[in-house]
Write a protein that holds these residues in place. Structure first.
Motif: not given
Length: 204
Positions: A177-204
């Motif tokens: 989140d800190a890295l995203l904010t530092g480049t003008g991006l904002r996280r709007i979705y996040f999932a991390d589990d052992d079934t579907l894996g990792y997915l992060l969605h950010a927007v500008k």
């Protein structure tokens, strides 16, 4: 052919490994379905896929954007790039470059979506990488970071590798989140589990 960059040489050696080259199987279908639920329709859109590997996802993305869209893919591994180029040889909307993302001649604000599939831990300077992605994105554009396994498993595999990737870690959410904010991006979705894996969605 000798690859001078140790990281590129590592991925050259892995270009034919099943994890890098095998077609997606049934176990990947729900993970890709979740990914495409986040992207929405891709027809006619312009995408950037840094670290495209052997082009398994590149081909799917190129077919999704269609002839009116474009996929700009790149990788630092000559062998992986060659495999990706072969996969999309009949898809003129896809271009694959042997280059680091930072060296692609992309105009600011020229892409609708950046897709980092199983590559984000391997950026040595993650802040600089994200800044480059953010610069390429148009206002309102999106970044998706996807892995087929959860963060803990990815980091454990890399940690135990004993190779050039042993320090390539996927950051925790607070750091991301800190890295995203530092480049003008904002996280709007996040999932991390052992079934579907990792997915992060950010927007500008």
């Amino acid at each position: 052919m000798t690859t001078a960059n140790p990281r590129a040489a590592f991925f050259d050696a892995e270009a034919a490994a099943p994890w890098a080259a095998a077609p997606y199987g049934a176990e990947h279908a729900p993970k890709l379905e979740r990914f495409f639920a986040r992207t929405g329709p891709l027809a006619g859109r312009t995408l950037l896929e840094p670290g495209c590997g052997t082009g398994r996802l590149t081909e799917i993305l190129a077919r999704a954007v269609g002839e009116e869209g474009a996929v700009h893919a790149c990788d630092i591994s000559p062998r992986m790039c060659a495999a990706a180029m072969e996969r999309v040889a009949d898809l003129p909307q896809a271009t694959v470059s042997l280059a680091a993302m930072e060296r692609l001649p992309l105009a600011p604000g020229c892409v609708d979506l950046v897709v980092c599939h199983q590559v984000f831990p391997h950026y040595e300077d993650k802040a600089a990488a994200l800044a480059c992605m953010a610069r390429a994105l148009r206002p309102g554009g999106a970044l998706l970071v996807m892995h087929f396994r959860e963060r803990a498993a990815i980091n454990d595999v890399h940690r135990k590798a004993g190779t050039v990737v042993e320090h390539d870690m996927l950051p925790d959410l607070e750091t991301m989140d800190a890295l995203l904010t530092g480049t003008g991006l904002r996280r709007i979705y996040f999932a991390d589990d052992d079934t579907l894996g990792y997915l992060l969605h950010a927007v500008k």
